[in-house]
Motif scaffolding. Structure first.
Motif, PDB file in Angstrom:
ATOM      1  N   ASP A 147       7.644  -0.615  -9.218  1.00 14.16           N
ATOM      2  CA  ASP A 147       7.279  -1.580  -8.172  1.00 14.16           C
ATOM      3  C   ASP A 147       8.099  -1.547  -7.201  1.00 14.16           C
ATOM      4  O   ASP A 147       7.893  -1.577  -5.672  1.00 14.16           O
ATOM      5  CB  ASP A 147       7.368  -3.105  -8.584  1.00 14.16           C
ATOM      6  N   TYR A 148       9.436  -1.590  -7.290  1.00 13.37           N
ATOM      7  CA  TYR A 148      10.499  -1.420  -6.285  1.00 13.37           C
ATOM      8  C   TYR A 148      10.759  -0.255  -5.460  1.00 13.37           C
ATOM      9  O   TYR A 148      10.798  -0.263  -4.262  1.00 13.37           O
ATOM     10  CB  TYR A 148      11.807  -2.108  -6.785  1.00 13.37           C
ATOM     11  N   ILE A 149      10.572   0.593  -6.329  1.00 13.67           N
ATOM     12  CA  ILE A 149      10.565   2.306  -5.867  1.00 13.67           C
ATOM     13  C   ILE A 149       9.365   2.480  -4.799  1.00 13.67           C
ATOM     14  O   ILE A 149       9.590   2.922  -3.824  1.00 13.67           O
ATOM     15  CB  ILE A 149      10.551   3.332  -6.997  1.00 13.67           C
ATOM     16  N   SER A 150       8.272   2.007  -5.297  1.00  9.46           N
ATOM     17  CA  SER A 150       6.925   2.227  -4.412  1.00  9.46           C
ATOM     18  C   SER A 150       7.118   1.617  -3.036  1.00  9.46           C
ATOM     19  O   SER A 150       6.418   2.093  -2.114  1.00  9.46           O
ATOM     20  CB  SER A 150       5.954   1.485  -5.241  1.00  9.46           C
ATOM     21  N   VAL A 151       7.707   0.645  -2.920  1.00 12.25           N
ATOM     22  CA  VAL A 151       7.955  -0.133  -1.457  1.00 12.25           C
ATOM     23  C   VAL A 151       8.818   1.003  -0.578  1.00 12.25           C
ATOM     24  O   VAL A 151       8.641   0.860   0.527  1.00 12.25           O
ATOM     25  CB  VAL A 151       8.628  -1.394  -1.637  1.00 12.25           C
ATOM     26  N   THR A 234      -0.457   3.028  -5.115  1.00  7.76           N
ATOM     27  CA  THR A 234      -1.030   4.251  -5.873  1.00  7.76           C
ATOM     28  C   THR A 234      -2.324   4.303  -5.174  1.00  7.76           C
ATOM     29  O   THR A 234      -2.763   5.390  -4.580  1.00  7.76           O
ATOM     30  CB  THR A 234      -0.922   4.059  -7.265  1.00  7.76           C
ATOM     31  N   ALA A 235      -3.232   3.056  -5.095  1.00  6.19           N
ATOM     32  CA  ALA A 235      -4.206   3.265  -4.600  1.00  6.19           C
ATOM     33  C   ALA A 235      -4.335   3.574  -3.245  1.00  6.19           C
ATOM     34  O   ALA A 235      -5.293   4.193  -2.576  1.00  6.19           O
ATOM     35  CB  ALA A 235      -5.191   1.760  -4.981  1.00  6.19           C
ATOM     36  N   GLY A 236      -3.519   2.812  -2.584  1.00  9.60           N
ATOM     37  CA  GLY A 236      -3.311   2.881  -0.972  1.00  9.60           C
ATOM     38  C   GLY A 236      -2.987   4.494  -0.604  1.00  9.60           C
ATOM     39  O   GLY A 236      -3.719   5.084   0.283  1.00  9.60           O
ATOM     40  N   ILE A 237      -2.051   4.900  -1.204  1.00  3.95           N
ATOM     41  CA  ILE A 237      -1.579   6.490  -0.978  1.00  3.95           C
ATOM     42  C   ILE A 237      -2.751   7.352  -1.151  1.00  3.95           C
ATOM     43  O   ILE A 237      -3.052   8.349  -0.570  1.00  3.95           O
ATOM     44  CB  ILE A 237      -0.271   6.702  -1.300  1.00  3.95           C
TER      45      ILE A 237
END
Length: 299
Positions: A147-151, A234-237
C-alpha cells in the motif's frame, strides 16, 4: 484511404512538430565515451523521491513499518528495479523475432545500463520480490507495505516516460486526424507524424496517478484499509496503460497479433490487472478499517 494518405492529409492541416527541432539530447554531459543519460537520471530521481516520500509517510499514524524498514526497502527495491528491469528487457525484448540481438548471448552488455533498455514488467517483478523479502524477513504485512510503496511508484513512472520522450523512443502510432501536437521522430522508419505517446503515458501513468495516490493517502483514511491503495494503483495504472495503447505503436513482432485480436498485447495483459485491482479495492472496502486509537508500534 491508406494510412499513409491519411497521415499526409493530417500533416497538411497542421505542420507536424519535428522532434529534432526541439534541441533535446539524451544525455546531461559527456566525458570521452561516457555519457550521463537522462534515462539513468530518471530512474535515480524516481527512486530517491520515492524513498523521501515513503520516509514522510511512515511518520504519520498507522504506519506498518519503521524507518529502518524503509531503508531496507530503498536498497532492495533499487536492486529489484535495476536487475529486474534489465533482465526482463533481455528476456522479453531481445532475441527471437525482436530484430535485436539477444543480450543473453552478450552478458557483458547486461550491465551497460547507459545504453538504455529496461522492462517495466521486469522491474515490477523485481520490486515485488524485494518487498516480499523485506516483509518476510521483518514479519511485516506484505499487503500493507505494498500500500505504501504503491503511493511512491508513480514518481518513477513520470520521470521514466519523460526520459523516453527525451530519448525520442517508444513513439506512438501514425496520426490519422488533425492533431496539432503530432510529431515526427527521427528513428521512425516512415517519417510520418505520430502521437507523442510517451507524454500521454507521463500524464496518465505518472502525473494522474501521483495526484490520485497522494490525495488518497494524505486526504482520506485509505491507508487504514489494507489493500485499498495498492488496489487503486493496480487498477489505475493498468487502465491508463490500456488507454495509451490505443496511441502507442505496437511492437513490430506483435503487430499482426494486435490486428487479428483487436487489442494489443499490452492491452490484453492489463485486463487481468484491472480486474485484480478492482477486486482488491472491493475486498478492502468490505472489510473493517484498522483501529486508529493508537499508533502501531514497530520494533
Amino acid at each position: 484511404m491508406s494510412l499513409t494518405l491519411l497521415a499526409a492529409a493530417a500533416a497538411e492541416a497542421h505542420e507536424p512538430i519535428y522532434w529534432v527541432n526541439l534541441g533535446l539530447k539524451n544525455y546531461l554531459f559527456r566525458i570521452g565515451s561516457f555519457e550521463l543519460r537522462w534515462y539513468s537520471l530518471a530512474y535515480l530521481a524516481g527512486i530517491v523521491l520515492g524513498y523521501w516520500h515513503l520516509s514522510r509517510m511512515i511518520k504519520s499514524p498507522g504506519a506498518p513499518m519503521a524507518q529502518h524498514h524503509a531503508d531496507d526497502l530503498f536498497f532492495y527495491c533499487t536492486l529489484g528495479i535495476i536487475l529486474g528491469g534489465r533482465l526482463g528487457y533481455a528476456t522479453f525484448y531481445t532475441g527471437g523475432s525482436s530484430d535485436i540481438p539477444s543480450l543473453w548471448a552478450h552478458p557483458s552488455q547486461l550491465v551497460q545500463l547507459w545504453h538504455g533498455g529496461m522492462s517495466f514488467h521486469g522491474g515490477l517483478i523485481g520490486v515485488l520480490l524485494a518487498v516480499a523479502w523485506v516483509s518476510w524477513r521483518n514479519q511485516l504485512s506484505f499487503v500493507r507495505v505494498m500500500d505504501y510503496i504503491s503511493v511512491c511508484v508513480p514518481f518513477g513512472m513520470l520521470f521514466g516516460r519523460l526520459a523516453n520522450f527525451v530519448n525520442g523512443e517508444l513513439w506512438g502510432r501514425v496520426v490519422t486526424g488533425d492533431v496539432p501536437w503530432a510529431m515526427v521522430f527521427p528513428d521512425a522508419p516512415d517519417q510520418l507524424p505520430r502521437h507523442p505517446s510517451q507524454l500521454y503515458e507521463a500524464g496518465l501513468e505518472g502525473l494522474m496517478m501521483i495526484v490520485i495516490m497522494l490525495l488518497l493517502y494524505w486526504k482520506t483514511r485509505a491507508r487504514f484499509r489494507p489493500g485499498l491503495l495498492v488496489g487503486v494503483f493496480t487498477a489505475g495504472i493498468a487502465a491508463a496503460r490500456f488507454t495509451v495503447e490505443f496511441f502507442r505503436e505496437p511492437d513490430k513482432q506483435l503487430a499482426q497479433f494486435a490486428q487479428s485480436t483487436g487489442l494489443s498485447m499490452g492491452q490484453w495483459l492489463t485486463i487481468p490487472l484491472i480486474l485484480l485491482g478492482l477486486f482488491m479495492v472491493a475486498r478492502a472496502l468490505a472489510r473493517p478499517a484498522l483501529s486508529t486509537r493508537r499508533p502501531i508500534e514497530i520494533t
